[in-house]
Scaffold this active site. Structure first.
Site, PDB file in Angstrom:
ATOM      1  N   CYS A   2       0.857  -1.173   0.000  1.00 28.81           N
ATOM      2  CA  CYS A   2       0.000   0.000   0.000  1.00 28.81           C
ATOM      3  C   CYS A   2       0.893   1.222   0.000  1.00 28.81           C
ATOM      4  CB  CYS A   2      -0.872   0.015   1.251  1.00 28.81           C
ATOM      5  SG  CYS A   2      -1.754  -1.517   1.494  1.00 28.81           S
ATOM      6  N   ARG A  27       1.428   1.708  -6.120  1.00 26.72           N
ATOM      7  CA  ARG A  27       1.706   0.739  -5.052  1.00 26.72           C
ATOM      8  C   ARG A  27       0.483  -0.117  -4.712  1.00 26.72           C
ATOM      9  NH1 ARG A  27       6.302   1.622  -2.190  1.00 26.72           N
ATOM     10  NH2 ARG A  27       5.436   0.465  -0.456  1.00 26.72           N
ATOM     11  N   TRP A  74      -3.666  -1.899  -1.311  1.00 25.35           N
ATOM     12  CA  TRP A  74      -3.605  -3.167  -2.049  1.00 25.35           C
ATOM     13  C   TRP A  74      -3.944  -4.227  -1.013  1.00 25.35           C
ATOM     14  CZ3 TRP A  74      -0.756  -7.764  -2.001  1.00 25.35           C
ATOM     15  CH2 TRP A  74      -0.803  -8.521  -3.178  1.00 25.35           C
ATOM     16  N   ASN A 100       0.951   0.117   5.998  1.00 26.34           N
ATOM     17  CA  ASN A 100       1.407  -0.710   4.879  1.00 26.34           C
ATOM     18  C   ASN A 100       2.111  -1.921   5.483  1.00 26.34           C
ATOM     19  OD1 ASN A 100       2.553  -1.715   2.508  1.00 26.34           O
ATOM     20  ND2 ASN A 100       4.228  -0.223   2.531  1.00 26.34           N
ATOM     21  N   GLY A 101       1.806  -3.126   4.967  1.00 30.70           N
ATOM     22  CA  GLY A 101       2.462  -4.322   5.510  1.00 30.70           C
ATOM     23  C   GLY A 101       1.455  -5.182   6.252  1.00 30.70           C
ATOM     24  N   GLU A 465      10.202 -13.424 -20.140  1.00 28.61           N
ATOM     25  CA  GLU A 465       9.911 -12.017 -19.860  1.00 28.61           C
ATOM     26  C   GLU A 465       8.815 -11.498 -20.799  1.00 28.61           C
ATOM     27  OE1 GLU A 465      10.391 -10.143 -17.516  1.00 28.61           O
ATOM     28  OE2 GLU A 465      10.239  -8.098 -18.273  1.00 28.61           O
ATOM     29  N   LYS A 469       5.245 -10.027 -19.504  1.00 27.65           N
ATOM     30  CA  LYS A 469       4.747  -8.686 -19.852  1.00 27.65           C
ATOM     31  C   LYS A 469       3.335  -8.787 -20.407  1.00 27.65           C
ATOM     32  CE  LYS A 469       6.969  -6.826 -18.083  1.00 27.65           C
ATOM     33  NZ  LYS A 469       8.163  -6.913 -17.333  1.00 27.65           N
ATOM     34  N   GLU A 472       0.691  -9.813 -17.668  1.00 24.22           N
ATOM     35  CA  GLU A 472       0.406  -8.884 -16.575  1.00 24.22           C
ATOM     36  C   GLU A 472      -0.357  -7.649 -17.016  1.00 24.22           C
ATOM     37  OE1 GLU A 472       3.857  -7.573 -14.358  1.00 24.22           O
ATOM     38  OE2 GLU A 472       5.026  -7.353 -16.166  1.00 24.22           O
ATOM     39  N   HIS A 488       8.194 -31.697 -25.554  1.00 30.67           N
ATOM     40  CA  HIS A 488       7.899 -32.530 -24.378  1.00 30.67           C
ATOM     41  C   HIS A 488       6.555 -32.170 -23.744  1.00 30.67           C
ATOM     42  CE1 HIS A 488      11.863 -34.309 -24.647  1.00 30.67           C
ATOM     43  NE2 HIS A 488      12.361 -33.095 -24.788  1.00 30.67           N
ATOM     44  N   LYS A 587       3.475  -2.226  -7.704  1.00 34.49           N
ATOM     45  CA  LYS A 587       4.857  -2.026  -8.138  1.00 34.49           C
ATOM     46  C   LYS A 587       5.846  -2.559  -7.111  1.00 34.49           C
ATOM     47  CE  LYS A 587       7.865  -0.285 -11.014  1.00 34.49           C
ATOM     48  NZ  LYS A 587       8.032  -1.082 -12.239  1.00 34.49           N
TER      49      LYS A 587
HETATM   50  C1  F6R Z   1       6.971  -7.512 -13.738  1.00 33.25           C
HETATM   51  C2  F6R Z   1       7.355  -6.920 -12.482  1.00 33.25           C
HETATM   52  C3  F6R Z   1       7.504  -7.805 -11.302  1.00 33.25           C
HETATM   53  C4  F6R Z   1       8.759  -7.425 -10.524  1.00 33.25           C
HETATM   54  C5  F6R Z   1       8.856  -8.233  -9.229  1.00 33.25           C
HETATM   55  C6  F6R Z   1      10.144  -7.938  -8.476  1.00 33.25           C
HETATM   56  O1  F6R Z   1       6.844  -6.556 -14.746  1.00 33.25           O
HETATM   57  O2  F6R Z   1       7.529  -5.742 -12.402  1.00 33.25           O
HETATM   58  O3  F6R Z   1       7.532  -9.144 -11.675  1.00 33.25           O
HETATM   59  O4  F6R Z   1       9.869  -7.666 -11.337  1.00 33.25           O
HETATM   60  O5  F6R Z   1       7.761  -7.922  -8.422  1.00 33.25           O
HETATM   61  O6  F6R Z   1      10.218  -6.600  -8.128  1.00 33.25           O
HETATM   62  P1  F6R Z   1      11.592  -5.934  -7.696  1.00 33.25           P
HETATM   63  O7  F6R Z   1      12.492  -5.961  -8.880  1.00 33.25           O
HETATM   64  O8  F6R Z   1      11.225  -4.546  -7.277  1.00 33.25           O
HETATM   65  O9  F6R Z   1      12.147  -6.766  -6.574  1.00 33.25           O
END
Ligand code: F6R
Length: 592
Positions: A2, A27, A74, A100-101, A465, A469, A472, A488, A587
């Site tokens: 959050c 966040r 969140w 937060n937490g 990756e 992308k 998500e 396989h 994020k």
């Molecule tokens: C995907 C993404 C997440 C972060 C993951 C780790 O686009 O952003 O998968 O890579 O949550 O986050 P960090 O790098 O901040 O530890």
């Protein structure tokens, strides 16, 4: 995950808090709320949904109170609802808390409070904090908070205000991030620096076990026993302009386009003596790379480079798996924790665990002063600037830069290798010039329900990756797979409806990957390939061909990932989805 903000000063707090919440919205964004001290009483306003819903609900209510706190949520405990949105108050609405937490022992604390007759309005863990502080209050908010933090277990940050002491905010940090912004006659508290950047660049980053006591006149920091602590004020080097959209439709697109700069700035940053590491990777028996999500994918590529240039066996482990596995870790190991935010709790705990076992720890982080930056023995910083879009893009290529730099720095031909790395900004620039081709392909396939992404060797993590992308931000099912593994199992999925994105640069596994392309074609799969300019063999067997400039094998991930980022972006954007804030994501992931 959050976001928290607090303001005390000479201006009406509400607009400042709402502005800060908008900048913190990445966040978490399922509900939001504010509490303002107005004429000796608490005004609390909360709404389910994005910050704009809260802003709308406050139109025509020009509150003047000069102290307040705000929150964007969140959900962890309790579904998104107005009751569960923060701030939470005590029964008499004299104390308001944003948090937060997670308070791990909240059920126990709630049970005790309920037995004493306290009635709860929400299902959150946060509400216990408000009731506990109200019960402990004997005229000094700091004293009450000091008494309460001793009862709380878990990783958290919270801020509290009370009508009894208008002008005062107490902030507590234990596990989740919290920074203090210092200004003239006004002070701020926030989960993250961008929230307060328009008002001040003078910041104190709190460490775990610290409490900030803010009034308009000043800030004092204490430990959990109430002992004063002296902390340095840092001047934040970013300016707000770099955190705004600069004419792009979304932050994500802007950040994709910022990659040449992010890579260049990261190389320049790492060349400075301040980032020099006092050891060689070759001193270690083993390197263990720990990360989550996109950072984990960067780690998989980093592993190949480290093994190639140092010969040191390297493993890559998801932080959430590492913590609960039985990985033997010793002083002979180097642990590399990769994290954009520097706050991902699983990665942070994994680093602490490895440190306790005597291993040396190296962080690769983007946010200077973040928990992981501070807790690791050494840090290599990625100089990508703030990344606001929830999907990581420029921080991924900046992480690749730092990892290549690290591997190459341990090799006899360091200067030559780094000179090659310095060509990457121009190569990425060339890929970006082809963005329109990717947009056209996105439009053609945006209605598909499933995508498969294939690649081998360095292109396998790029396939992972690309798939991450897409899922998500577009909510389309996508799977990344090593191309050689397709036969396989996943080959059973392929039919005329299945787009298969194949990452196929001319590297050591080129011919092998081409054979996999043929296998897809034979089963009528739709081949969308990413390969080198002028690669007619690949182009001929592909339904769609996205060309990237030819680069040495080592550098292929820098150029092949960009079209995949663009493909995901254009699909999500054309589907009208919230690209920068996709559903259910945040994020910074500060919950386990
Ligand atoms: C995907 C993404 C997440 C972060 C993951 C780790 O686009 O952003 O998968 O890579 O949550 O986050 P960090 O790098 O901040 O530890």
């Amino acid at each position: 995950m959050c976001g928290i903000i607090g303001y005390t000063g000479k201006e009406p707090a509400l607009p400042l808090i709402l502005g800060g919440l908008e900048r913190l919205e990445y966040r978490g964004y399922d509900s939001a709320g504010v509490a303002i001290i107005e004429d000796g009483r608490l005004i609390v306003e909360k709404r389910v949904g994005k910050i704009r819903e809260l802003v709308k609900s406050l139109w025509g209510k020009p509150y003047e109170g000069k102290t307040g706190i705000g929150h964007t949520r969140w959900a962890t405990h309790g579904e998104p609802s107005t009751e569960n949105a923060h701030p939470h108050t005590d029964e008499k609405r004299e104390f308001a808390v944003v948090h937060n937490g997670i308070i791990e022992n909240y059920l126990e604390l709630r049970g005790e409070l309920e037995r004493e007759g306290v009635s709860f309005r929400s299902n959150t863990d946060t509400e216990v904090i408000a009731h506990l502080i109200a019960k402990s209050y004997r005229g000094d908010l700091l004293e009450a908070v000091l008494e309460v933090v001793k009862k709380l277990r878990g990783a958290f940050a919270f801020a509290v205000i009370t009508v009894h002491e208008p002008g005062r905010i107490i902030g507590v940090k234990q596990g989740s991030p919290l920074v203090v912004g210092i200004s003239e006659g006004e002070n701020f508290l926030a989960s993250d620096i961008p929230a307060i950047l328009p008002y001040t660049r003078r910041v104190i980053t709190l460490s775990d076990g610290e409490i900030a006591d803010l009034t308009p006149e000043g800030v004092n920091i204490y430990d959990f026993n109430g002992n004063p602590i002296t902390k340095d004020i840092t001047i934040v080097p970013w300016d707000l302009i770099s955190a705004e959209k600069a004419g792009f439709k979304h932050f994500m697109l802007k950040e994709i386009y910022e990659q040449p700069k992010a890579v260049g700035d990261t190389i320049r940053g790492l060349l400075s003596p301040a980032e020099e590491l006092p050891f060689s990777l070759k001193e270690f028996r083993r390197v263990l790379v720990i990360a989550c999500g996109t950072s984990y994918h960067a780690g998989l590529i980093g592993k190949s480079w480290i093994e190639k240039y140092t010969g040191v066996p390297t493993e890559v482990v998801y932080a959430s798996e590492f913590r609960y596995g039985d990985f033997p870790v010793s002083e002979e190991d180097l642990i590399i924790g990769i994290s954009q935010s520097g706050e991902t709790i699983d990665t942070k705990f994994a680093i602490n665990f490895a440190k306790d076992k005597g291993a040396r720890t190296l962080a690769v982080v983007n946010v200077v002063g973040s928990s992981i930056d501070r807790e690791a023995d050494y840090t290599l910083h990625t100089h990508a600037g703030p990344e606001i879009g929830v999907a990581a893009t420029k921080t991924f290529t900046a992480q690749l830069t730092a990892l290549y730099f690290l591997a190459a720095s341990n090799h006899g031909e360091r200067d030559k290798l780094i000179a090659e790395l310095m060509k990457m900004p121009a190569r990425i620039e060339a890929v970006l010039e082809k963005a329109e081709d990717v947009e056209r392909i996105a439009q053609k396939f945006m209605k598909k329900k499933d995508f498969l992404y294939l690649g081998r060797y360095l292109s396998y993590p790029i396939a992972l990756e690309g798939a991450l992308k897409l899922k998500e931000i577009s909510y389309i099912h996508a799977e990344g797979y090593p191309a050689g593994e397709m036969k396989h199992g996943p080959i059973a999925l392929i039919d005329e409806n299945m787009p298969v994105v194949v990452v196929c640069p001319q590297d050591r596994v080129y011919d092998k990957t081409l054979s996999n392309v043929e296998e897809v074609r034979t089963r009528k799969g739709i081949v969308i390939s990413v390969g080198f300019e002028g690669d007619e063999r690949l182009e001929k067997v592909s339904r769609e061909f996205i060309s990237v400039p030819p680069v040495e094998e080592d550098f292929t991930p820098f150029v092949t990932v960009v079209p995949l980022q663009l493909l995901a972006y254009y699909i999500a954007s054309r589907l009208g989805l919230d690209v920068d804030q996709p559903r259910n994501l945040a994020k910074t992931v500060t919950v386990e």
